[in-house]
Design a protein around this motif. Structure first.
Motif, PDB file in Angstrom:
ATOM      1  N   SER A   1      -0.514   7.258  -1.346  1.00 17.76           N
ATOM      2  CA  SER A   1      -0.297   7.085   0.094  1.00 17.76           C
ATOM      3  C   SER A   1       0.978   7.649   0.715  1.00 17.76           C
ATOM      4  O   SER A   1       1.174   7.443   1.845  1.00 17.76           O
ATOM      5  CB  SER A   1      -0.124   5.500   0.372  1.00 17.76           C
TER       6      SER A   1
ATOM      7  N   ALA B   1       0.753  -1.392  -0.024  1.00 16.27           N
ATOM      8  CA  ALA B   1       0.061  -0.086  -0.147  1.00 16.27           C
ATOM      9  C   ALA B   1       0.789   1.188   0.056  1.00 16.27           C
ATOM     10  O   ALA B   1       0.532   2.200  -0.339  1.00 16.27           O
ATOM     11  CB  ALA B   1      -0.973  -0.048   1.210  1.00 16.27           C
TER      12      ALA B   1
ATOM     13  N   ASN C   1       0.013   3.434  -5.901  1.00 13.87           N
ATOM     14  CA  ASN C   1      -0.017   3.112  -4.343  1.00 13.87           C
ATOM     15  C   ASN C   1       0.857   4.271  -3.807  1.00 13.87           C
ATOM     16  O   ASN C   1       0.457   4.823  -2.878  1.00 13.87           O
ATOM     17  CB  ASN C   1       0.050   1.744  -3.972  1.00 13.87           C
TER      18      ASN C   1
END
Lengths: 530, 530
Positions: free
Chosen positions: A174, A153, A170
């Protein structure tokens, strides 16, 4: 003798001496007599240059210490783009781009945007990110095969296992707010692929130190560029942006050190000949597009200078030379020459490779091909060092042009040979300055080379790293740093870039005719200003 | 052809090309074959240079960003003085000092100490001192006549009336503790008479800005130097320190712009001919002293290059030229030549003075004197600017040498003329760097000039301002920035400084013989190291 006679005699001798001193300048060759429009355009350009020197370049800015024309590019750029001279030069037909490393030809921001389109791209780091290590903790990119795709993630979560691949989207999405979130990710990646003023003029202010940063930018972008689906798009963008900047022909150095590129399947299995097939297809498409748009003169094509890096062994070089010959036989219209690249001050000198390089000439005869050397040489401040001495070997090996040749001016015999044999120097003003060979354009040896009649082609080298996209910025730095430089100088440089390309005579004739048509329009445009 | 034959043929051609490329270097003229001791000494010097490059120059220092051999002098100086190469060069017999402005030849600290001996010296300021304006609020010094002596106690008391003269000793003694007390006074005065690294490499980092600071140092020291009782002592210290640095002959530029110096009585009434009488007396005393010490070769004397500043009118220049002729007639052994000094980028070009300068030649014929021009020219980064174009005029006017000639390398015809006619360039490496023509020694055009066979004399220019007292520092910067430079280069440069002086043939013969004696001893000293 009356004082008036003495004075007029003096002025005549003076004018003759100045003329003689400048008589080797190659711009004298292009035209014997300027047209009225050329004279007018030259006056307009010089007047605007003088005006801007006295106005925009005299303003003090809190963030730009000591502005002056030809100053450090990375801090001066924001002033340059505001000038009228820049606007005028951006429209100039520039002829050929002869020294340009394919790995640094597309704006880094655009490259990142391109990469974000591909789910195959992953990124990892080798130590935890902190605010302090953000500038030196470099991202590693790779396009993976589907079986290796991850669902990780984030790079910045405490749970991130160092060295694990994270899908690039990702990682971006993030990216911890502490580091600026997704925009922070972009800044981090871009900083890793470019040189900023604090580095060039502060933390890395020597040739050796800035080369460390410079080399690291290629390591970062390498994983993005060498992915077959992106590669084609990358080349297309390179050609199209070059065309928009007035470049009509390109000889780009491609680094063939890695033997395979990553394919659409995420496996490192695309051999060099496939790279050339892509290159050929893309340039044909772009030429076709120009033809359809009625702009045939705007792009006559692109060729490749086969390059590898000067840290391999002489035995390894044999492989690359044979590879180059094989590619030349299959794609005679694409391979323009051969070169060895990398930091001359730190890596192997040409003499280290002398046996395979001499053998290469024999092998070409055997195979019936002609692959000129187009060597980097003398990209150094050294005097009598290996990098400086490379100039002797480049010339003895018959190099057709010299990449950089920054230290050439120290060598009277080599200057003479270059002038007499027509060995052009690919001068990269902004690259030389950012890589700390010169502190600013007025300190650059270019005027000395030009007055010595050495053929010169202005080049951008690695604009994705330096920010000097196209050729306009390099022309700008040259034009504003010399009172001798006028419209004919610009025209002479552009024309010589075609003249000293590897195009054959018929191709050259056509290319120059096309360029002359565009030049006339350009002169008319400037003459029409006021 | 076998590969071994090809290889050996290549190596032969390579050696021949390098030799040919360096064949114009003037060090080749001095000696045809080196002695065994010279070969040994050269090897020792090169080995120590390489060792120190790899050790002392690789250390990082918190206060010295990016050390490297030939780096910015003001920050690198503390490393330079720790090197063995510096120690060795300090003992070198350096021949002549040909470009040295008398107003900046004595260490500023020593000058202040000298000044403090004279009760006549007073100082004043034109705005109240604050901690913030200390660096720009410059002291003005003047030796006053006794009737004007004051008893003012302090520059820094609240009671100080702006513009009032304060005796220098009072001013020092009472300098407010807030500004560092008496030592603070010394620092303030020294800062006003020298350039510091923060200025050269920070606040004043362009040619135009550093020249403002540079010019201000002369304004400050002017009032101290031009006081007859101090002037003699000043010249004595200049000669003696030069001798200790290995300089055996001097041609110093004296700025005669002001028509009178302040006499012992505090009145501005000492005309130029008195300056020359003092100069002559001091140099005779120093020569006598050397003779008594058995060191006749160590000092053969000093001459004066008559100078005035290139901001006067052509009419005013006529006066100075006549003054120069009158002095030459009275002191034929002292006047070596004529020059115009000051910032070429900002002041008048030579062509502005062309009428009086052409007339000067006629006047010399009338008066039966010979006063060669020894012009500053091309001390600039400009290309085709007035300062650059000065080179054409200097040469057309028959200059015997060129002061600086920084932009000479741009001019192939002028380079050829200098080589063929033996016009030497007075190259001032450290001055050029501090005044921002080059960022460091490896960027300097000196190697190009030397390879082109242009005669060169290394000079210190204004060491009191730059901190490069003597010639050792300038030789150091040159020697560590080039692998081509060896012991014979050093010897060739030193010998040429005598060869291209204005000494007559017989004087030159003797001077060179004396220098050759000392050079042999020097070579023996180096060969005996290890």
């Amino acid at each position: 003798m009356s004082s008036t006679t003495a004075l007029s005699g003096y002025r005549d001798k003076r004018a003759a001496l100045i003329l003689r001193d400048r008589s080797l300048r190659r711009e004298n060759l292009r035209v014997k007599a300027l047209t009225l429009n050329e004279i007018k355009a030259d006056e307009i350009l010089r007047r605007i240059r003088a005006d801007e020197e006295a106005t925009i370049w005299k303003e003090e800015h809190p963030s730009i210490p000591h502005p002056f024309p030809g100053m450090e590019f990375l801090t001066g750029k924001s002033i340059i783009v505001r000038t009228k001279i820049f606007e005028i030069l951006s429209k100039m037909p520039k002829g050929a781009l002869l020294h340009a490393h394919l790995d640094a030809m597309v704006n880094a921001e655009f490259l990142l945007k391109l990469a974000l389109k591909y789910p195959a791209f992953h990124v990892r780091i080798h130590q935890p990110l902190t605010v302090a290590n953000l500038p030196t903790n470099l991202p590693e990119f790779r396009a993976l095969s589907e079986d290796l795709f991850t669902h990780s993630a984030s790079l910045t979560d405490s749970g991130y296992a160092i060295g694990t691949w994270v899908p690039i989207r990702n990682a971006r999405q993030s990216f911890n707010a502490e580091f600026g979130g997704p925009e922070g990710f972009d800044r981090w990646v871009l900083a890793a692929m470019t040189i900023n003023p604090a580095e060039a003029y502060g933390t890395h202010k020597t040739v050796a130190k800035i080369w460390q940063k410079f080399a690291s930018t290629f390591i970062t972008s390498d994983g993005l560029i060498h992915f077959q689906p992106l590669f084609a798009e990358y080349m297309r963008v390179f050609f199209l942006t070059a065309i928009e900047d007035g470049i009509s022909y390109i000889e780009t150095r491609i680094n063939f050190l890695r033997k395979f590129m990553v394919g659409a399947d995420g496996r490192e299995n695309v051999p060099h000949r496939e790279w050339l097939l892509m290159f050929d297809r893309v340039q044909s498409e772009v030429k076709m597009k120009m033809k359809i748009d009625g702009r045939e003169d705007a792009f006559i094509g692109a060729k490749i200078i086969y390059s590898t890096i000067r840290f391999i062994t002489p035995e390894e070089l044999e492989w690359y030379l044979e590879d180059c010959i094989a590619l030349k036989k299959e794609f005679p219209h694409l391979i323009a020459g051969f070169d060895l690249v990398g930091d001359e001050n730190a890596l192997k000198p040409l003499i280290y490779y002398i046996e395979p390089l001499l053998h290469f000439r024999e092998r070409q005869k055997d195979e019936g091909v002609d692959i000129p050397f187009l060597f980097h040489a003398g990209e150094t401040l050294g005097d009598g060092t290996d990098a400086d001495v490379n100039l002797y070997d480049a010339i003895l090996l018959g190099t057709k042009r010299i990449g950089h040749g920054f230290s050439l001016i120290k060598h009277p015999e080599l200057v003479k040979i270059c002038r007499e044999r027509g060995i052009a120097v690919e001068v990269c003003p902004i690259s030389n300055e950012i890589l700390r060979l010169t502190s600013s354009m007025p300190m650059h040896p270019l005027p000395a080379l030009m007055n010595n009649g050495v053929p010169v082609a202005l080049c951008s080298d690695d604009p994705a790293v330096f920010g000097n996209m196209g050729l306009t910025f390099d022309y700008y730095q040259v034009f504003v740093s010399s009172e001798v430089c006028g419209l004919s100088t610009l025209g002479g440089l552009a024309r010589d870039s075609i003249e000293f390309s590897t195009l054959n005579n018929e191709e050259k004739r056509q290319a120059i005719a096309g360029w002359e048509r565009r030049w006339r329009d350009y002169v008319d445009y400037i003459a029409g200003l006021v």
